[in-house]
Structures are given as C-alpha cells and as structure tokens.
Scaffold this active site. Structure first.
Site, mmCIF file in Angstrom:
data_model
loop_
_atom_site.group_PDB
_atom_site.id
_atom_site.type_symbol
_atom_site.label_atom_id
_atom_site.label_comp_id
_atom_site.label_asym_id
_atom_site.label_seq_id
_atom_site.Cartn_x
_atom_site.Cartn_y
_atom_site.Cartn_z
ATOM 1 N N CYS A 35 14.441 46.538 38.440
ATOM 2 C CA CYS A 35 14.240 46.362 39.781
ATOM 3 C C CYS A 35 14.083 44.928 40.056
ATOM 4 O O CYS A 35 14.632 44.428 41.354
ATOM 5 C CB CYS A 35 13.153 47.070 40.293
ATOM 6 N N HIS A 135 7.038 47.358 39.974
ATOM 7 C CA HIS A 135 8.283 47.540 40.772
ATOM 8 C C HIS A 135 8.328 46.430 41.927
ATOM 9 O O HIS A 135 7.543 45.779 42.493
ATOM 10 C CB HIS A 135 8.129 48.997 41.669
ATOM 11 N N ASP A 150 15.355 48.281 48.996
ATOM 12 C CA ASP A 150 14.396 48.970 47.734
ATOM 13 C C ASP A 150 15.555 49.954 47.220
ATOM 14 O O ASP A 150 16.137 50.704 47.531
ATOM 15 C CB ASP A 150 13.330 50.050 48.301
#
Length: 285
Positions: A35, A135, A150
């Site tokens: 991520c 994250h 996202d």
C-alpha cells in the site's frame, strides 16, 4: 541509481500542482502489503515507483542509520534488521518521504504549525497521505476534483470539497496520522510508455471510476440486504418455533388439567347401566 533515474523522470514530467493526464485518473489496487507503493504512485498520479525502488530507498536509509549509530548502538537498535521495510513489504514514513522528496515534494504532518492553513482550508491543497498501523493511502486533487485513492477500493472515490474536511477530521478521530504533501507535482505521465502499467495500476476516466464505485456500493447493499433477509427468515422461523412450543406447552397443560379432573367427573356421574337399573326398579314399584 534509483534516485538518479527518478530525477531524470522528474525533469521530463514536472509541472503544476495538479495532474492532468488527459483527464484520466491513475489508481492502484491493493497487492500484498504494497500500500505504501500504491500511495506514493497515486500521489504522483502514475506508476513512477515499484516495490523494488522503495526497497532500494529503504536500504539506503538503513545504511545511513547504521553509520549514524555506529559506535553508539543501544538496546533499541538492531543493525542487522531493517527499520524501514518489513519482510512482507510494509515501508516506513521515512521511505515515503524520501521517495516523494526525489520529485521535490515535501511531506508535512498535518498537526505541524506549518500545515495550519491546510487544517482550516484543506481544499486549497493538492494531496494528503493517511497512515494507520500498516496501511497507507492517498487523498488527491486531480483536475480540481478530490478523490480517495485508497488501494482497498476498486476505483478512486470522489470526495466533495465540503466532505473532504469532515472526512479528514473523521480519520484523525479514529487515530489516523495525516500528512500534507506540498511541492511541484508531476504534470503528466506518459500513459503509452512501457512504464504505464506495473501490474496493479490502471487508468480510468472519472465517470468510469464513479460507475465502478456505484456498482460496488450497490452490490454491497444488495449483499447486506440479502444477509439481513436471511437473518430475518431464521429469526421468524425461531419465533414461530418458540410460539409453536408455547402452544404445545399450553395444550399439554390443558390435557393435564383435564386428566386431573376426569376421576372426579367419573365418580360423580352414575354409570349408564346403574342408571338404567334404578329407572327399571322405579317403574316396577
């Protein structure tokens, strides 16, 4: 070598504060625990970094940290371990900062006094980075519109300027660390080049992103409704079973009372044969 390559790209692609790319949005969908890679690339709006590039940045940072700590190693520092990348691919904020620094971008904690204007009018900025535990994701203004990039979402989610401020406040309330990104963002990314895809990145028009988001939200609502109906069915079934059991208990109780009363009824009521004999005797008399 990695930094030199990225600097060469920067000379070719740098421009104003907002990306254009022909009106296209660049989005990366979650791959493993990359991520941070997805976050950096969506800030830059293009596949400028791979996991190997960020790993090289992390290695450089580790080397620098080891040199600084040489001769003064404490119990909190383990020179053989990387403090900037985990074995499963999660990168530190220092790696993210260094990667964006190559492009002349500065990463500033939102609670820093320098970022105070962004707390008041976040819509005047161009990008934010959000981090919680392992994250990372980016909120980015593209062509004067805000999007949540996202990587857990199948497509960028549009955010209104009014909702942007409320959303950032909500994230902070849930413990997310928010960083402001300022500087000279890349203006264009050559979509047709061999670097235009890294396997998990995709280009899409805003209307396509909206359609995908609505479709996924609709599917989610349908699934939730079906699950609720399924749950309601079993609840009603259980209620019916309970009602049926209650009725059975009432019936059993009634039968029990009836059985308790029946001997008395038999004793007080004469048998048919005895009654007939008494009637016959009365007639003879």
């Amino acid at each position: 070598m990695v930094l030199q390559t990225e600097l060469e790209k920067m000379d070719s692609y740098s421009g104003g504060g907002g990306a254009s790319n022909g009106g296209m949005l660049y989005h990366e969908v979650q791959e493993s625990k990359l991520c941070a890679v997805h976050c950096v690339n969506t800030v830059l709006q293009g596949p400028f970094f791979s996991e190997f590039d960020l790993a090289a940045v992390a290695s450089d940072l580790d080397r620098t940290e080891r040199q600084m700590m040489l001769g003064s190693v404490t119990g909190d520092f383990f020179p053989d371990l990387s403090h900037n990348v985990s074995l499963d691919g999660d990168f530190s904020i220092q790696v993210v900062e260094k990667a964006l620094e190559v492009w002349g971008l500065e990463v500033i904690p939102l609670d820093n006094p320098v970022a105070e204007p962004a707390q008041i009018d976040p819509e005047m900025e161009n990008a934010f980075i959000c981090h919680l535990q392992d994250h990372w994701f980016c909120i980015r203004k593209v062509n004067e519109e805000w999007y949540n990039f996202d990587s857990l979402y199948p497509a960028p989610e549009h955010l209104s300027k009014f909702y942007l401020s409320a959303y950032l406040d909500s994230l902070k309330g849930f413990g997310w660390s928010i960083f402001l990104v300022r500087g000279n963002f890349p203006k264009e990314c050559p979509i047709s080049s061999s670097e235009a895809s890294n396997g998990y990145g995709q280009w899409m028009l805003p209307e396509d992103a909206e359609r995908i988001t609505k479709s996924c939200n609709s599917t989610t609502r349908t699934d939730q409704s079906a699950a609720q109906q399924h749950s309601d069915h079993y609840i009603k079934h259980d209620e019916a079973e309970m009602l049926h059991d209650d009725e059975d208990e009432d019936l059993k109780a009634a039968i029990a009372v009836s059985l308790m009363d029946s001997p008395t009824a038999i004793e007080t009521r004469p048998a048919p044969a005895e009654s007939e004999n008494k009637n016959s005797g009365a007639e003879q008399a």
